[in-house]
Design a protein around this motif. Sequence first.
Motif, short mmCIF file in Angstrom:
data_model
loop_
_atom_site.label_atom_id
_atom_site.label_comp_id
_atom_site.label_asym_id
_atom_site.label_seq_id
_atom_site.Cartn_x
_atom_site.Cartn_y
_atom_site.Cartn_z
N ILE A 142 -32.00 40.94 -16.70
CA ILE A 142 -31.07 40.31 -17.63
C ILE A 142 -30.09 39.37 -16.91
O ILE A 142 -29.77 38.30 -17.41
N VAL A 143 -29.66 39.75 -15.72
CA VAL A 143 -28.73 38.86 -15.01
C VAL A 143 -29.45 37.88 -14.08
O VAL A 143 -28.92 36.82 -13.78
N SER A 144 -30.66 38.25 -13.64
CA SER A 144 -31.35 37.38 -12.68
C SER A 144 -31.95 36.15 -13.35
O SER A 144 -31.90 35.05 -12.80
N LEU B 226 -27.16 37.68 0.74
CA LEU B 226 -26.89 38.84 -0.11
C LEU B 226 -28.02 39.87 0.04
O LEU B 226 -27.80 41.08 0.04
N TRP B 227 -29.23 39.37 0.16
CA TRP B 227 -30.41 40.19 0.32
C TRP B 227 -30.30 41.08 1.56
O TRP B 227 -30.84 42.17 1.62
N ILE C 25 -27.68 42.55 2.85
CA ILE C 25 -26.69 43.64 2.85
C ILE C 25 -27.41 44.97 2.65
O ILE C 25 -28.18 45.12 1.72
N TYR D 273 -24.06 49.00 -0.44
CA TYR D 273 -24.01 48.95 -1.91
C TYR D 273 -23.61 50.31 -2.47
O TYR D 273 -22.78 50.42 -3.36
N PHE E 187 -19.94 51.15 -1.76
CA PHE E 187 -19.06 50.33 -2.59
C PHE E 187 -19.07 50.83 -4.04
O PHE E 187 -18.01 51.00 -4.66
N ALA F 280 -27.91 45.98 -8.95
CA ALA F 280 -27.23 44.97 -8.14
C ALA F 280 -27.95 44.78 -6.80
O ALA F 280 -28.01 43.68 -6.26
N ALA G 72 -31.31 42.75 -7.62
CA ALA G 72 -31.19 41.45 -8.30
C ALA G 72 -31.38 40.25 -7.35
O ALA G 72 -32.10 39.32 -7.71
N ILE H 175 -34.00 37.35 -8.06
CA ILE H 175 -33.60 35.95 -8.26
C ILE H 175 -34.37 35.04 -7.32
O ILE H 175 -34.94 34.03 -7.73
N CYS I 40 -23.27 34.86 -14.83
CA CYS I 40 -24.17 35.65 -13.98
C CYS I 40 -24.14 35.16 -12.54
O CYS I 40 -24.06 35.95 -11.60
N LEU J 121 -13.87 47.46 0.08
CA LEU J 121 -13.95 48.29 1.28
C LEU J 121 -12.68 48.16 2.13
O LEU J 121 -12.19 49.14 2.70
#
Lengths: 278, 272, 294
Positions: A83-85, A113-114, A116, A121, A124, A147, A150, A154, C18, C33
């Motif tokens: 839904i968000v991607s 981002l990939w 991390i 995650y 956090f 998250a 995603a 993407i 998004c 953090l």
Amino acid sequence: MTLRRKLEEKFFRVLTALVALLVVFVLAHILYTIISKGASSLSWEILSQEPKGGFYMGGGGGIVNAIAGSFYLAIGASILAFIVSLPVALFINIYLIRYRRLLIGVRFFLDVLWGIPSIVYGAFAFTIMIFFGLRNSLGAGIVTVGALIAPIMIRAMDEVLKTIPIGLQEASYSLGSTKTETAYKIFFKQALPGFATAVLLAFGRGIGDAASVLFTAGYTDHVPRNLSDPTATLPLSIFFQLGSPIEEVQNRAYAAAIVLTFIVLCISITARVLYRKK
Amino acid sequence: MSIKTTIPVISKEAAHFQVVPGEVPVLNIRNLNVRSKNAQILKNINLVVPKNKITVLLGPSGCGKTTLLKCMNRLTDLYSELKLDGSIEIDGEDILSGKYDITQIRQKMGLVMQRPFPLPMSIYDNIAYGLKIKGIRKKSIISEKVEKHLREVALWDEVKDRLKTSAQRLSIGQQQRLCLARGLAVEPEIILADEPTSALDPISSRVIEEEFLKLKADYTIILVTHILRQAKRLADFVVFMYYGEIVEYGPASEIFENPKTDILKEYLRVGH
Amino acid sequence: MTKRILIDNISSKWMLVCLSFFLLLPLAIGTGLVLKSEDLLTGHTLSSLIFSADWSPSEDKFGFWPFILSSLWVTIIALIISMPLCLLAAIYLSQFAPKWLLEFMRPVIDILAGIPSVVYGVWGVLVIVPLVGDTIAPFFNNESLGYSILAGALVLAVMSIPYILNMLLEVFRQVPVELGEASLSLGATKWETIKHVFIRKGATGILSAYGLGFSKALGETIAVMMVIGNVVQEPASVFDAGYPLPALIANNYGEMMSIPSYDSALMFGSLLLFVIILAINILFRYLIYKSEEK
């Protein structure tokens, strides 16, 4: 050609081949070990029942709590991520296509981002949950894993959309379509098989991840009934059972590992077959 | 119009003896056929290349010129789908027979490609690379040859102060001359040039063309081109190819002024 | 007509929302953090947290050095093992092997890269731990239970192979064929061409693959945790047990609410991991983009 050069060529031909063989062997050995260890404990009981009393001391029952939990979690996370991607992938390829530097920047950012790790995650998400006073639950797990997967989704969708020629976009505008209509009617249809692959890849990643659900989804012996229930997952089920000193429990961990490996292999092979047919 | 009927009626045997009287042959190709999985790329090629002349392979794109060139130093080895038969003799050695060391045979031929591909190292090392592979270790000899061959392609004055900088920073015209010098450094007998000016601006192209005219005093040059005017400027002999076959072969004057086949006449008329 | 425009408006806003979410996510993670680590940072100096080896949460002593050291040991040894293996295998598959083998192996490697880390962990427990404990350690006159830095490193090395190999194959695929032809036509052998030309041409890509492999290995949690022993100590040899950062975080989240500052300490651990990995990722992704631009 001098002898030395000839020998050097031969030597490295053989060496590289041997190393390639070694790599294949080791990776095959993993599958072999898991299957040979777990096959004997694999039974209908394991696949179909919840853990019974004393399960972790060698009592009866199965891991259906973890199998169902993992599926719920991964399906939920995949839907959420989709839904968000989808809007992000479409946005990148429709709105940002004219701004090269920005486009490169966003892709670069998603790649980063990939990288991390899922434990971050998880940690956090855990702090967020504490902040809002939420318990471990299927829902929290879904959001966290969503998250996590995603960015993968993407980028995979983006790779598919990239291949659609810009002429198609222009043709659609010239017929009077809005950008949204172009995005969802033209691009979506064109890229559908590729999207299915993207979703499956992300699903496979989601179902196998342990570190992010450790904090967020919790663990329970029951199949979750709603989003606020905690849920067991296959990776954690394997991990906990393997930690037991009792052999029967360990054996069930191996059986669970077969189940997980089988699911992941099926998914990634399907994903590739789909993509090839396109 | 069927193409077959336009091919001159020379027996396949006779084609091999098309040596122009008074020329010294260096490269002798006999009954060369190249097939890929589902097509025949070269059909029964017979060709004798004379020494110290520029032989131009002319023809529309896709006619097999580049493949023929790659056969000559067996770069076709890299494409496992290609099957070769026939013979290509240089200095009396059939390079297709597999008896000879292919790396030494390749050193008899310098290759210049469509676009320059400088090796990822300094200008100096680009030239020194082939020398070191030949087994020359002595620094003074290498330096001497680097200078000699850079002068040969008129690049020395432009780069002598930055020999240690990356070759990729040169202009594209300079890069192409560097690639030529790199090929010359291994002291080949033959220069194989595959549309060497197609990526260059007109001025750089002219420089390369002039180099070739000078170089033929010492080397045999085989040049692939689809630029008719370039062929006219440079060629001593012309091989006209069409769909994997040699249609006509002869001295440049004869080919351009007195074409025998309709297909070549048409090609010369349209002029591309 | 107006309805269509309205939908277009809403939809493009949603797209932007998004995208912003993902652009802000790392920032949010970082901020979150940092905020959570603040408790710990007010009572301790940064250098004492990082370089002290004194770890006893109940006495409010939080020295991360044993964990950092373990993480570095295990990751670096893993990379030392897998780097040459990946490079040689990539060279074989992309340069020497027949085409069909490469075409066959590409998806296979891809699929292997997707195998969950817990499965690698199980394999580690079954194969690597006994191998280290019963064979390798005695061979070097060492006693080890097998649950050790070396076991962690071996499992991690194997796990990182598909990941790194994939990237290396891509690096070699991007080297233009003509560059190889140029080198061969000068009389170089295939190996000389690879050694002097391909490896040099792909240097940035190879380095980046290693860098990303390193960061991936550094963040790997569950598989390493299963075989490394999880003992808080400064490991003196590779046969000692270790306790890397991700394992620390994963193992203690349950009890961290019971001891003051403990949750803050674990979040500080996550922050360390996050910052290091983010920095490495940015650096090497940047190098990749730079080299692709050329």
